[in-house]
Design an enzyme around this catalytic site. Structure first.
Site, PDB file in Angstrom:
ATOM      1  N   GLU A   1     -13.870   5.467  -0.228  1.00 57.91           N
ATOM      2  CA  GLU A   1     -14.762   4.558   0.499  1.00 57.91           C
ATOM      3  C   GLU A   1     -15.446   5.326   1.624  1.00 57.91           C
ATOM      4  O   GLU A   1     -14.829   5.681   2.618  1.00 57.91           O
ATOM      5  CB  GLU A   1     -13.964   3.370   1.044  1.00 57.91           C
ATOM      6  CG  GLU A   1     -13.272   2.565  -0.049  1.00 57.91           C
ATOM      7  CD  GLU A   1     -12.279   1.562   0.499  1.00 57.91           C
ATOM      8  OE1 GLU A   1     -12.708   0.587   1.143  1.00 57.91           O
ATOM      9  OE2 GLU A   1     -11.066   1.780   0.303  1.00 57.91           O
TER      10      GLU A   1
ATOM     11  N   LYS B   1     -15.471   4.237   5.694  1.00 55.56           N
ATOM     12  CA  LYS B   1     -14.269   4.014   6.487  1.00 55.56           C
ATOM     13  C   LYS B   1     -14.265   4.951   7.692  1.00 55.56           C
ATOM     14  O   LYS B   1     -14.562   6.145   7.572  1.00 55.56           O
ATOM     15  CB  LYS B   1     -13.015   4.251   5.639  1.00 55.56           C
ATOM     16  CG  LYS B   1     -12.806   3.220   4.544  1.00 55.56           C
ATOM     17  CD  LYS B   1     -11.392   3.261   3.996  1.00 55.56           C
ATOM     18  CE  LYS B   1     -10.411   2.681   4.988  1.00 55.56           C
ATOM     19  NZ  LYS B   1      -9.054   2.577   4.433  1.00 55.56           N
TER      20      LYS B   1
ATOM     21  N   GLU C   1      -9.160   9.300   5.516  1.00 52.20           N
ATOM     22  CA  GLU C   1      -9.374   7.866   5.354  1.00 52.20           C
ATOM     23  C   GLU C   1     -10.402   7.550   4.274  1.00 52.20           C
ATOM     24  O   GLU C   1     -10.363   6.479   3.675  1.00 52.20           O
ATOM     25  CB  GLU C   1      -9.822   7.248   6.684  1.00 52.20           C
ATOM     26  CG  GLU C   1      -8.714   7.104   7.708  1.00 52.20           C
ATOM     27  CD  GLU C   1      -7.639   6.129   7.256  1.00 52.20           C
ATOM     28  OE1 GLU C   1      -7.985   5.015   6.818  1.00 52.20           O
ATOM     29  OE2 GLU C   1      -6.455   6.486   7.317  1.00 52.20           O
TER      30      GLU C   1
ATOM     31  N   GLU D   1       0.845  -1.193   0.000  1.00 52.14           N
ATOM     32  CA  GLU D   1       0.000   0.000   0.000  1.00 52.14           C
ATOM     33  C   GLU D   1       0.878   1.239   0.000  1.00 52.14           C
ATOM     34  O   GLU D   1       1.847   1.310   0.750  1.00 52.14           O
ATOM     35  CB  GLU D   1      -0.893   0.085   1.250  1.00 52.14           C
ATOM     36  CG  GLU D   1      -2.037  -0.883   1.334  1.00 52.14           C
ATOM     37  CD  GLU D   1      -2.870  -0.656   2.599  1.00 52.14           C
ATOM     38  OE1 GLU D   1      -2.762   0.433   3.210  1.00 52.14           O
ATOM     39  OE2 GLU D   1      -3.617  -1.573   2.977  1.00 52.14           O
TER      40      GLU D   1
END
Length: 418
Positions: A324, A327, A333, A270
């Site tokens: 997203e 999250k 985030e 990542e």
């Protein structure tokens, strides 16, 4: 005598030399980058649409955070190499060889090889610096899953590893000082022995953004964004680093070498940069996110290695494919995605150029290297789609990638995308 190298620096030099040589061992060169496909959202497209998007972007490597059967079924016959994940709360259960065999028989075998599963990530960031409860369960679970794969004849096709938080390192600067934290000292030798025996890579989740966010006054923005900058020289090895990501990777290599494992490949599972953040999240902007990920893409096109292993291409998985919305945590985030869930680009990094080899595209790519956070007058050639333009509902392939816009400066970029 004062000009002679110290014994410590000479040992550092020898260590670096043998580590460089080890890059020609069983380390495999990465030919393309991958993408992390998270699913913590209530408005994400169906897996088949995601596959169409990956194809349009010419991405053939992806990582998911579970073994979602919908995704595994949808990705069948696609030639997309897929990393699947064992959730952290399953580690204790899968430490039992019988449970691990049942898990592989039900979660992996029915889909393989039609779906190109290449690796199983056992847990994710099991050690985060806040606790060690799961550490004792990690290697037993990995051993059990690998044994199950071997029993079913899948071990040569599917590797087993785990993505590690950079917090596993006690020291990472300079890279030659890299060493693991005492808290992981008990597990790390057996973990590295497993990786060496199975020829699996050491995965690291590396985010230079976090270092910059913590100390924006001490760290050059261009150094973390992989832009041209003076960089730094490791005083023990003489190696020059022009970006923090490569320095972090080499610090992991040095840490492993200190334990006697100098030939294990390191991959970045990542890395990314948030396009939005809270007021206190310094540097979380569309401009910086676009520059960081565009520079990652450019270096992947060149199949670059790190200064310590320049001839061994570094495999990198960008985080993430989508924003997203479910999250938890700070605003950042929920804003790491290259795309919005409706198929609109959050910002453009030139992924549609991935297979382009013409000199024109190379020139356009090179013109975007200057940081937008330090200069708003930079001329840039980038491929854009209007933020108001959604991808055709029939498929991701039909609309945006044939429309090229020449954009002068990132102020124009921001007006189009904010």
């Amino acid at each position: 005598m004062a000009n002679l190298p110290t014994k410590a620096s000479f040992l550092h030099f020898l260590l670096a030399f043998f580590l460089t040589l080890s890059g020609s061992g069983f380390i495999q060169e990465a030919q393309s980058l991958g993408i992390n496909y998270g699913q913590v959202g209530n408005n994400l497209p169906k897996p088949q649409k995601v596959l169409e998007l990956l194809r349009s972007l010419k991405l053939n490597k992806a990582r998911i955070y579970d073994t979602n059967p919908q995704i595994l079924t949808s990705f069948a016959n696609s030639n997309v190499e897929l990393i699947v994940t064992v959730e952290n709360d399953m580690l204790a259960t899968l430490s039992d060889p019988n449970q691990a065999l049942q898990w592989v028989q039900t979660r992996i075998k029915p889909f393989f090889p039609t779906t190109k599963i290449t690796e199983i990530a056992v847990g994710n960031e099991v050690y985060t610096g806040e606790g060690t409860a799961l550490l004792t369960q990690l290697v037993p679970a990995m051993v059990s899953i690998h044994a199950a794969l071997a029993r079913l004849g899948l071990d040569r096709s599917i590797k087993v590893s785990t993505p590690n938080n950079l917090a596993v390192l006690e020291e990472s600067y300079p890279p030659s000082a890299g060493r693991f934290r005492p808290e992981v000292a008990a597990i790390m030798p057996q973990f590295l022995r497993f990786l060496a025996a199975t020829r699996a890579p050491f995965w690291i989740n590396a985010y230079p953004y976090f270092a910059y966010e913590d100390s924006p006054d001490k760290i050059r923005i261009d150094y973390v964004l992989l832009n041209p900058n003076p960089g730094m020289v490791d005083p023990n090895t003489g190696l020059h680093y022009d970006n923090m990501l490569y320095a972090q990777v080499d610090a992991v290599i040095f840490a492993m070498a200190r334990l006697g494992f100098g030939g294990i490949e390191v991959r970045v599972s990542e890395t990314g940069w948030p396009s939005r953040g809270d007021v206190n999240e310094v540097g979380a902007t569309f401009q910086n996110a676009a520059v960081y990920n565009r520079n990652i893409l450019r270096r992947q096109q060149r199949n670059e290695g790190t200064p310590l292993r320049p001839n061994a291409g570094l495999e990198i998985y960008v985080f993430a494919l989508f924003n997203e919305d479910m999250k938890p945590g700070p605003t950042s985030e929920r804003n790491y995605g290259l795309f919005q869930p409706d198929g609109t680009m959050a910002y453009n990094v030139g992924l549609s150029q991935l297979s382009t080899t013409s000199s024109a595209s190379a020139s356009a790519s090179a013109s975007t290297s200057t940081s937008t956070s330090t200069s708003s007058s930079t001329s840039a050639s980038i491929f854009l789609t209007s933020a108001a333009t959604k991808v055709n509902q029939i498929g991701y392939l039909s609309l945006p990638y044939s429309i090229f816009f020449y954009v002068m400066g990132y102020e124009v970029f921001m007006r189009r995308h904010c």
